[in-house]
Motif scaffolding. Structure first.
Motif, PDB file in Angstrom:
ATOM      1  N   PHE A 322      11.579  -5.181   1.150  1.00 24.51           N
ATOM      2  CA  PHE A 322      11.722  -3.730   0.482  1.00 24.51           C
ATOM      3  C   PHE A 322      11.528  -3.703  -0.972  1.00 24.51           C
ATOM      4  O   PHE A 322      11.096  -2.726  -1.409  1.00 24.51           O
ATOM      5  N   LEU A 323      11.996  -4.838  -1.742  1.00 26.63           N
ATOM      6  CA  LEU A 323      11.866  -4.440  -3.227  1.00 26.63           C
ATOM      7  C   LEU A 323      10.358  -4.653  -3.613  1.00 26.63           C
ATOM      8  O   LEU A 323       9.845  -4.284  -4.541  1.00 26.63           O
ATOM      9  N   ALA A 325       7.956  -3.669  -1.785  1.00 28.80           N
ATOM     10  CA  ALA A 325       7.137  -2.330  -1.227  1.00 28.80           C
ATOM     11  C   ALA A 325       7.506  -1.179  -1.837  1.00 28.80           C
ATOM     12  O   ALA A 325       6.573  -0.165  -2.036  1.00 28.80           O
ATOM     13  N   PHE A 326       8.727  -1.285  -2.567  1.00 23.86           N
ATOM     14  CA  PHE A 326       8.874  -0.033  -3.143  1.00 23.86           C
ATOM     15  C   PHE A 326       8.105   0.545  -4.570  1.00 23.86           C
ATOM     16  O   PHE A 326       7.671   1.597  -4.586  1.00 23.86           O
ATOM     17  N   PRO A 327       7.964  -0.440  -5.413  1.00 21.45           N
ATOM     18  CA  PRO A 327       6.788  -0.133  -6.221  1.00 21.45           C
ATOM     19  C   PRO A 327       5.535   0.351  -5.853  1.00 21.45           C
ATOM     20  O   PRO A 327       4.964   0.942  -6.863  1.00 21.45           O
ATOM     21  N   LYS A 328       5.152  -0.250  -4.923  1.00 20.20           N
ATOM     22  CA  LYS A 328       3.680   0.093  -4.550  1.00 20.20           C
ATOM     23  C   LYS A 328       3.748   1.487  -3.652  1.00 20.20           C
ATOM     24  O   LYS A 328       2.746   1.876  -2.994  1.00 20.20           O
ATOM     25  N   GLN A 329       4.937   2.085  -3.430  1.00 17.55           N
ATOM     26  CA  GLN A 329       5.136   3.337  -2.689  1.00 17.55           C
ATOM     27  C   GLN A 329       4.848   2.835  -1.311  1.00 17.55           C
ATOM     28  O   GLN A 329       4.245   3.970  -0.586  1.00 17.55           O
ATOM     29  N   LYS A 331       6.038   2.505   2.480  1.00 18.39           N
ATOM     30  CA  LYS A 331       7.269   2.591   3.563  1.00 18.39           C
ATOM     31  C   LYS A 331       7.335   1.438   4.538  1.00 18.39           C
ATOM     32  O   LYS A 331       6.289   1.049   5.080  1.00 18.39           O
ATOM     33  N   ILE A 365       3.790  -7.917  -0.421  1.00 19.73           N
ATOM     34  CA  ILE A 365       4.918  -7.633   0.276  1.00 19.73           C
ATOM     35  C   ILE A 365       5.248  -8.781   1.316  1.00 19.73           C
ATOM     36  O   ILE A 365       6.328  -9.103   1.821  1.00 19.73           O
TER      37      ILE A 365
END
Length: 554
Positions: A322-323, A325-329, A331, A365
């Motif tokens: 999740f960390l 994936a979050f900057p890459k937007q 889900k 990811i």
């Protein structure tokens, strides 16, 4: 093709049972004698199945006879409600439904009339022949790209300055999209970005555009790299659907089961302290009578630290995903943990809930989860080994068979180097529970990093080296699992789990052509090498030579 001189059709009775409710409906089709003239070929061009409603007739739209010798006497007999005269030289189709069939009233359709006309306007023989078939896949499958939008996109997006389209092919799992093949007229990344922006301006937020390698390409692109093509899919077709309520419920149940299996692992690690009747029941194949399981409850509290360690590794693994994936937007779905009584858990299934922008993102990811889990697992493993050699922690140690350390070449060598030859070369070894937690955590990360399917390792290899490389890695992995070379006794259950749940490779990224950097490829290669060292067991002869366990004791 040969020419038929004459042909005749005798009366034919056929019955079709097609009651959608109780399968009692029956149609009888009577085809009366049909005499065909010299040099003609007769075909049914369309047949409409009757629908339930006011009309219950079977209507064969047309029966066409095409002359192969352009004889003016040959006739084109068309039964589509047109008027004609004649008797036996025409085709009469009668549909009847018996009155005693499930209460339906039988009706006879009036014989379809026919008419004659010359074939001069029909062109060459067979050119206009069509057989209309019922395409179930078009009704049940995903919605296809609108042809009007395809024409608009070709006119507005593609051209001599971006991409010159020369051919179109179906695109997608079921051919629901369009793949544009042609010649690239610029740097692929710049052209792709320009096409994406223009697509939004022309069609709005309706389609996704993919840049993929051209299938079956015979030569590379003159500018370097593979030839590219562009695929078009509707957003609702290409993007994953949202997580449903039932999926949340299933994920919660699986997490609870993983907690139970982790606690069970903690209880099993205290095998030297458990009641003898319990140990005999689980270790002796001839034991039949089950002991009182209430005897295990006093050991639950002492099993919790090990369970917490295994669950912590699982959570760290998912947090790593999740960390990243979050900057890459990007889900991600809720993790579906897979319980296992040997390791506590096999990890979790985490799906992408949005399309990945490029292969580099896929690698980032995919590696983030196993890397986070491996860091925590190795920390516990190393600290546990240090505590195992500390005399002050003797009361917290547990006795495990030294055969355990033969399950991994890498971890066995590290344990041998830390604990020493004397401690390892025995029937049992006294270790701290953190060693077991770290060992199980590292094994879980190694299994998930195997380069096959949509495991983390499969995604990483697919992103770093391409889908074709994943096929080769996957076949090799399946072979080694089947032979028991990787994973030892866990190779069969893990292989079955992958075949059932994780065998399908990840879907392509929006930009599935641009390769990742050299250092990321090297990182993936090193990770796969460490995975192999972790999962390869140590043979008896090598274990005896290295001092990993007392082989003669077993």
């Amino acid at each position: 093709m040969g020419t038929l001189t004459s042909c005749g059709f005798r009366p034919l009775n056929s019955e079709f049972h097609s009651n959608p409710v109780r399968r009692a409906f029956r149609e009888r089709i009577q085809c009366h004698q049909l005499t065909r003239l010299r040099g003609t070929s007769c075909f049914f061009s369309r047949a409409r199945v009757p629908k339930w409603g006011k009309s219950r007739h079977a209507n064969f739209n047309s029966l066409r006879c095409f002359a192969t010798n352009n004889n003016d006497n040959d006739k084109d007999i068309v039964g589509a409600g047109e008027e004609s005269g004649g008797d036996d030289s025409k085709s009469n189709v009668t549909t009847t439904m018996p009155e005693d069939e499930r209460g339906f009233t039988s009706e006879k359709s009036t014989p379809p009339s026919t008419s004659h006309r010359s074939l001069s306007s029909l062109g060459p023989a067979y050119n206009n022949f069509q057989v209309d078939s019922f395409k179930l896949i078009e009704l049940l499958g995903p919605e296809k790209v609108d042809p009007a939008d395809v024409k608009l996109i070709k006119d507005k997006l593609f051209g001599y300055s971006t991409f010159w389209v020369t051919k179109e092919e179906p695109f997608g799992d079921l051919g629901e999209g369009i793949l544009f093949l042609g010649n690239l007229r610029g740097k692929r990344e710049d052209v792709f970005a320009k096409l994406q922006n223009q697509l939004v301006e022309v069609t709005g937020d309706k389609y996704n555009l993919f840049m993929v390698e051209e299938p079956n390409s015979d030569s590379p692109d003159p500018r370097g790299g593979p030839r590219v093509s562009f695929g078009l899919l509707r957003k609702e077709v290409s993007e994953p659907g949202p997580t449903t309520l039932w999926q949340y419920v299933i994920a919660l149940l699986l997490f609870l089961l993983s907690i139970v299996s982790s606690v069970e692992l903690g209880i099993a690690s205290q095998i030297d302290r458990l009641p003898p009747e319990v140990v005999k029941y689980f270790t002796d194949p001839d034991a039949v009578e089950a002991p009182d399981m209430d005897l295990l409850f006093p050991f639950v509290e002492s099993a919790l630290p090990l369970a917490y360690g295994v669950l912590g590794v699982l959570l760290f693994h998912e947090v790593g995903h999740f960390l990243a994936a979050f900057p890459k937007q990007v889900k991600l779905s809720i993790p579906f943990f897979i319980p296992n009584i040997t390791l506590g858990s096999f990890g979790a299934i985490t799906q992408f809930k949005s399309i990945l922008p490029d292969r580099s993102t896929k690698v980032d990811i995919s590696l983030a989860g196993p890397f986070a889990g491996a860091v925590l697992s190795f920390s516990m493993f190393a600290v546990g080994l240090l505590l195992s050699s500390n005399p002050d922690t003797t009361g917290d140690l547990v006795q495990v068979p030294s055969l355990l350390f033969q399950g991994s070449l890498l971890l066995g060598l590290i344990s041998r180097a830390t604990l020493g030859y004397a401690a390892m070369h025995a029937a049992t070894v006294s270790i701290h529970p953190l060693v077991i937690a770290g060992w199980c955590g590292l094994t879980i990360q190694a299994f998930n990093m195997l380069p096959v399917g949509c495991l983390d390792g499969g995604r990483a290899v697919q992103g770093a080296f391409g889908k074709s490389a994943l096929v080769g890695f996957g076949l090799t992995t399946y072979t080694l699992l089947g032979l028991g070379v990787l994973g030892g006794p866990l190779s069969l259950p893990w292989g079955l789990y992958v075949l059932l749940c994780q065998r399908t490779p990840e879907k392509p990224c929006l930009n599935d052509v641009t390769e990742v950097g050299t250092w990321k490829k090297a990182l993936v290669a090193v990770a796969i090498f460490l995975v192999v060292l972790t999962l390869v067991p140590v043979g008896d002869e090598l274990a005896e030579e290295l001092g990993i366990g007392l082989v003669t004791a077993f």
